[in-house]
Every structure is written in structure tokens, then in C-alpha cells.
Design an enzyme around this catalytic site. Structure first.
Site, PDB file in Angstrom:
ATOM      1  N   GLY A  46       0.820  -1.207   0.000  1.00  9.18           N
ATOM      2  CA  GLY A  46       0.000   0.000   0.000  1.00  9.18           C
ATOM      3  C   GLY A  46       0.849   1.249   0.000  1.00  9.18           C
ATOM      4  O   GLY A  46       2.029   1.222   0.369  1.00  9.18           O
ATOM      5  N   GLN A  51       2.837   9.999   1.431  1.00  5.81           N
ATOM      6  CA  GLN A  51       4.154   9.347   1.299  1.00  5.81           C
ATOM      7  C   GLN A  51       4.904   9.789   0.052  1.00  5.81           C
ATOM      8  O   GLN A  51       6.108   9.625  -0.043  1.00  5.81           O
ATOM      9  CB  GLN A  51       4.001   7.821   1.277  1.00  5.81           C
ATOM     10  CG  GLN A  51       3.574   7.234   2.607  1.00  5.81           C
ATOM     11  CD  GLN A  51       3.473   5.728   2.511  1.00  5.81           C
ATOM     12  OE1 GLN A  51       2.461   5.196   2.074  1.00  5.81           O
ATOM     13  NE2 GLN A  51       4.528   5.027   2.882  1.00  5.81           N
ATOM     14  N   CYS A  88       6.585  -0.592   6.366  1.00  5.39           N
ATOM     15  CA  CYS A  88       6.118   0.605   5.677  1.00  5.39           C
ATOM     16  C   CYS A  88       7.210   1.072   4.720  1.00  5.39           C
ATOM     17  O   CYS A  88       8.385   1.055   5.066  1.00  5.39           O
ATOM     18  CB  CYS A  88       5.827   1.693   6.715  1.00  5.39           C
ATOM     19  SG  CYS A  88       5.311   3.260   5.991  1.00  5.39           S
ATOM     20  N   LEU A  89       6.798   1.487   3.547  1.00  2.00           N
ATOM     21  CA  LEU A  89       7.770   1.957   2.546  1.00  2.00           C
ATOM     22  C   LEU A  89       8.464   3.248   3.003  1.00  2.00           C
ATOM     23  O   LEU A  89       9.488   3.615   2.450  1.00  2.00           O
ATOM     24  CB  LEU A  89       7.074   2.181   1.202  1.00  2.00           C
ATOM     25  CG  LEU A  89       6.523   0.917   0.525  1.00  2.00           C
ATOM     26  CD1 LEU A  89       5.743   1.277  -0.730  1.00  2.00           C
ATOM     27  CD2 LEU A  89       7.641  -0.074   0.200  1.00  2.00           C
ATOM     28  N   HIS A 130      -3.543   0.759   8.008  1.00  2.00           N
ATOM     29  CA  HIS A 130      -2.187   1.331   7.948  1.00  2.00           C
ATOM     30  C   HIS A 130      -2.162   2.553   7.020  1.00  2.00           C
ATOM     31  O   HIS A 130      -1.641   3.607   7.391  1.00  2.00           O
ATOM     32  CB  HIS A 130      -1.222   0.243   7.454  1.00  2.00           C
ATOM     33  CG  HIS A 130       0.184   0.711   7.243  1.00  2.00           C
ATOM     34  ND1 HIS A 130       1.249   0.247   7.986  1.00  2.00           N
ATOM     35  CD2 HIS A 130       0.715   1.611   6.373  1.00  2.00           C
ATOM     36  CE1 HIS A 130       2.360   0.859   7.580  1.00  2.00           C
ATOM     37  NE2 HIS A 130       2.073   1.666   6.595  1.00  2.00           N
ATOM     38  N   GLU A 131      -2.745   2.397   5.847  1.00  2.00           N
ATOM     39  CA  GLU A 131      -2.738   3.502   4.872  1.00  2.00           C
ATOM     40  C   GLU A 131      -3.623   4.652   5.343  1.00  2.00           C
ATOM     41  O   GLU A 131      -3.287   5.817   5.182  1.00  2.00           O
ATOM     42  CB  GLU A 131      -3.198   3.014   3.490  1.00  2.00           C
ATOM     43  CG  GLU A 131      -2.320   1.930   2.869  1.00  2.00           C
ATOM     44  CD  GLU A 131      -0.838   2.233   2.906  1.00  2.00           C
ATOM     45  OE1 GLU A 131      -0.440   3.409   2.787  1.00  2.00           O
ATOM     46  OE2 GLU A 131      -0.048   1.284   3.073  1.00  2.00           O
ATOM     47  N   HIS A 134      -1.870   7.054   7.589  1.00  2.00           N
ATOM     48  CA  HIS A 134      -0.963   8.001   6.917  1.00  2.00           C
ATOM     49  C   HIS A 134      -1.679   9.318   6.601  1.00  2.00           C
ATOM     50  O   HIS A 134      -1.054  10.375   6.589  1.00  2.00           O
ATOM     51  CB  HIS A 134      -0.439   7.421   5.599  1.00  2.00           C
ATOM     52  CG  HIS A 134       0.755   6.524   5.761  1.00  2.00           C
ATOM     53  ND1 HIS A 134       1.953   6.947   6.289  1.00  2.00           N
ATOM     54  CD2 HIS A 134       0.945   5.226   5.424  1.00  2.00           C
ATOM     55  CE1 HIS A 134       2.823   5.936   6.290  1.00  2.00           C
ATOM     56  NE2 HIS A 134       2.237   4.882   5.771  1.00  2.00           N
TER      57      HIS A 134
HETATM   58 ZN    ZN Z   1       3.108   3.060   5.470  1.00  2.00          ZN
END
Ligand code: ZN
Length: 152
Positions: A46, A51, A88-89, A130-131, A134
Site C-alpha cells: 500500500g 508518502q 512501511c515503505l 495502515h494507509e 498516513h
Molecule cells: Zn506506510
């Protein structure tokens, strides 16, 4: 389409609250296409617009071969609990254990401004939560019981 740069933890943009989307036109479609390409290249589950430095309430999720594009999402219902590792990226090389709801009902709009509802369970529910976080400047490390270095 273009690969966008993924901001890393410490960047103040990741801590800001994103704004509602009002434009369902070309600019948003371009962003979604870029995010999709960026997510595929990064091999993630995701990616949220903040981000990639865009403070709009947009995220995409790729789970079990299916893409979800979610604009102005709202979590309508949540049920149960699950505890599992997450990464997480924007937090490279680390993972942590986070408790999330096991089921959620998410409402969002697609790229054309059409509303839809998804019932998600297990990992998909985790990815949505999670997303979603953000979009409010929350990163999983804030909720994790521990965060560890990945051993690769
Ligand atoms: Zn993330």
C-alpha cells in the site's frame, strides 16, 4: 506515468493531516497512476499520497492481486483484533508488531468520484488501516509494540 519519490520517516510532510479531495479529474488520475507504478516498483502492499509528498486523502492498496484506489476514505465499522508484523515503505529496513482490527468496513470514492464500500478481513483490513493512518500523519511505529531491524 512516473515513479515518485517515497518520503522517509523524519520528513515533516509525513506528520501532516491530508486534505479532502475535491478534484476527481486528470490531476488526481495522474497521481493515482504514478502511485500505482511507484507501489509496484517498491513491491509494497500500500501507498498513501502523503508518502509521495501530496497531502490529499488518497491511498492505494495492492493485496491478493487486487488494486484498491481509495479517495476520501472513512472507516465505517471495525471489529475484532489481530496482532501481526507490519512494515512501511517510509520506514525502510524495519518492521514492528501492531494490533489492528480484524474486520473493517471502509467507504471511499473511486477516481471518478463514485462511492463504494469494501468489507475487509485480515491482512486487507490491516493494509487499509495502515494507509488510512498516513492520511492523519500517523505512522505504524507510533502504534507498534516493538520495532525491529529487518534481518536480510
Ligand atoms: Zn506506510
Amino acid at each position: 506515468m512516473a515513479i515518485r519519490n517515497i518520503l522517509q520517516i523524519g520528513d515533516p510532510t509525513l506528520r501532516k493531516k491530508s486534505f479532502e479531495v475535491t478534484d476527481f479529474g486528470e490531476k488526481t488520475h495522474q497521481l493515482l497512476d504514478d502511485m500505482k507504478e511507484t507501489l509496484i516498483k517498491a513491491d509494497g502492499a500500500g501507498l498513501a499520497a502523503p508518502q509521495v509528498g501530496v497531502l490529499r486523502r488518497i491511498f492505494i492498496v495492492y493485496v491478493d492481486g487486487k488494486f484498491y484506489e481509495c479517495i476520501n476514505p472513512v472507516i465505517l465499522k471495525q471489529k475484532g483484533k489481530q496482532r501481526d508484523n507490519e512494515d512501511c515503505l517510509s520506514v525502510k529496513g524495519k518492521y514492528g508488531e501492531v494490533v489492528r482490527p480484524n474486520f473493517i468496513t471502509l467507504k471511499a470514492f473511486d477516481r471518478y468520484g463514485k462511492p463504494f464500500v469494501v468489507n475487509a478481513e485480515g491482512f486487507l483490513a490491516r493494509a487499509f488501516c495502515h494507509e488510512y493512518d498516513h492520511l492523519d500523519g500517523i505512522i505504524y511505529v507510533d502504534k507498534a509494540e516493538f520495532v525491529r531491524e529487518e534481518s536480510r
